[in-house]
Scaffold this active site. Sequence first.
Site, mmCIF file in Angstrom:
data_model
loop_
_atom_site.group_PDB
_atom_site.id
_atom_site.type_symbol
_atom_site.label_atom_id
_atom_site.label_comp_id
_atom_site.label_asym_id
_atom_site.label_seq_id
_atom_site.Cartn_x
_atom_site.Cartn_y
_atom_site.Cartn_z
ATOM 1 N N SER A 105 -0.031 -14.466 19.136
ATOM 2 C CA SER A 105 1.176 -14.952 18.476
ATOM 3 C C SER A 105 1.733 -13.896 17.533
ATOM 4 C CB SER A 105 0.871 -16.244 17.698
ATOM 5 O OG SER A 105 -0.124 -16.009 16.720
ATOM 6 N N LYS A 122 5.597 -19.077 13.184
ATOM 7 C CA LYS A 122 4.542 -18.528 14.026
ATOM 8 C C LYS A 122 4.841 -18.908 15.462
ATOM 9 C CE LYS A 122 -0.499 -18.154 14.277
ATOM 10 N NZ LYS A 122 -1.762 -18.567 13.616
ATOM 11 N N VAL A 170 5.099 -17.510 2.301
ATOM 12 C CA VAL A 170 4.249 -17.208 1.144
ATOM 13 C C VAL A 170 4.411 -15.735 0.782
ATOM 14 C CG1 VAL A 170 1.893 -17.156 0.251
ATOM 15 C CG2 VAL A 170 2.606 -18.993 1.794
ATOM 16 N N ASP A 207 -12.722 -20.113 10.989
ATOM 17 C CA ASP A 207 -12.305 -18.703 10.967
ATOM 18 C C ASP A 207 -11.946 -18.273 9.544
ATOM 19 O OD1 ASP A 207 -11.876 -16.234 12.075
ATOM 20 O OD2 ASP A 207 -9.837 -16.668 12.769
ATOM 21 N N PRO A 210 -11.187 -12.861 4.858
ATOM 22 C CA PRO A 210 -10.153 -12.373 3.938
ATOM 23 C C PRO A 210 -8.767 -12.319 4.562
ATOM 24 C CG PRO A 210 -12.142 -11.058 3.730
ATOM 25 C CD PRO A 210 -12.360 -11.962 4.898
#
Length: 606
Positions: A105, A122, A170, A207, A210
């Site tokens: 994606s 997305k 964000v 999943d 970081p």
Amino acid sequence: MRLDPRAFKGLSRFLAPSAGGEVADRALAEGIIKPEQLDECLLEQDRTGRPLDEIMVARGLLKEEDAARLRRPALPPEVVDAAADPRRLVGHYVLVAALGSGGMSEVWKAWDRPIGRWVAVKLLKADVGHPTQRIEREGRMAGGLSHPNIISIFERGIHDGRPYLVMPFVEGRPPRAPMPPREAARIAREVAEALAYAHRHGVIHRDVKPGNILVEEGGRPVLTDFGLAVSEVAGASRWSLSGTPEYASPEQIRGDPLDARTDIYSLGATLYHLLTGKLPSGGEASAGEGVMGGPPPVPKGIPRRLAGIVRRAMEPDPARRYGSMEEMAADLGRFLAPGARPAAYWAVAAGAAALVSLLSSAVTYFFLDRARAAERRAEIRESLEEAREALAGLEALGRQPGSRPREIRAASLHAVRAFSRALSRAGGELPEASAGLGRCYELAGQEAWAEEAYLRAGGLPEARLGLARLWVRRDLEGRGGGPGRIGELLRGLDDPAATLLRLYAEGKWEEALARRAEAPRDVAVMLALARAACELRRWDDALACLDAVLNSSAPDPLVLFQKGVVLSAKGEPQAAAAAYSRALEAAPADWPLRAEAAGRLERLRK
């Protein structure tokens, strides 16, 4: 006390700023109305309280279509430019700037035209041929959660057959490591609280790493990417390998059934990375313990209590970890509670540590001789050779017809551990190791991990060939592998396997079969040759290719399925039924052709 109604004269447009005022301002700025006309409309608004845009339309000063246009939020200049390209329009969203791209994606900064706000979209890549469950699952899982540290889902949709998700935009980036211990602990605690909330709602992330945490400018971490998330009551789907190997729990690597404790391990591994700047891998583990055999040593300078949190979260045995994410969050909270070292102390300590690190690096750079660098290169080379030996053993096991999936999985874990150790010693960037990991995952049947590892290997010929093998299988399973992509990927490679797969992609069936003698005993290559023979209705040649694989490797469900197709075309229903039955026995529960094979078998048995 009585109030004079005249005291409210002129206040209506201020008390109700949305009542057409912005439309009037934009109409005035565009010269559609004159200032004196606006004044008259304002007087009427004071008398009636009606919205200004309605008054202007009623007076004939503003056309209804202009009013509708002006009611929509003004577009930023970059949105205007992007909106002129039809390819940038997804529903009522305008894709303005690419934020990132993965194997499946792409994420865009987009403009929501009806509301007038920035969002993140997305979107499944146009050339992705495999199923779309991951992005759809992310919409279902994250869409049912509402927490300040979890990314929200505004909308799910499909555009030109491509699923997409709409999320808040964000303004943040993944945390930069290493960072001061208290800051790392603060981020980990907030993520732990978010995960605890998700677990209470029956969602396992699977999943945590970081790269799936965005930290806003004000410091708030936001957990993203629920594409691998599952429900705690999801049953068989919890058995498949998933996640990112460097942060995945041992039971996740092994493909064991999972519960919320797998996220505890991954958050511990993430905290380790934030504290040290290093990948949490490279331990001496048995195959049953996965890539990491236990908590890695936490370097000196990390507070003992925080190091203990990392060790407990990363215990290989789930029973020895925190019992819940709430428990881990509480422990992090106690570490951060007043009474511990003040923030000023850690700022000084961090500065001192940075100075020591800088001086140490300078001394290393200027005074260590070349022998140390040569020793490091030798260690990487030795690890890579060890990993390649493990992969050779895995390849040999895969060529044995009687090999069982569990044996192949155990051998693949041993090879994965060796390549991961080489990757860790190289600082996380070693294309040869990434390509080796891709092959390990490919042989273990873990397509998503294999593709990700091959993509990380860049343009290495073995990685390009590995991707081509994966995409050929997708194409044969009807999942749109994209022959054009395969041909482009293999351009310039003169390896016999690459040549045959390229001929398959180009539909040059005769030429492909003419070079059959050059073909290596590779499953994807033989499947491609069998397809070429089927296209030419040369059934015996197709069977010869398929049997060559079945006689020299572990049972492959796709090979057995194709054999059933060929035998059916030859008019041998009993033999075809036997092939379909064997395919179903060898296939995992989520095999894309399971329903098709079962249907064909049922029809043959009638």
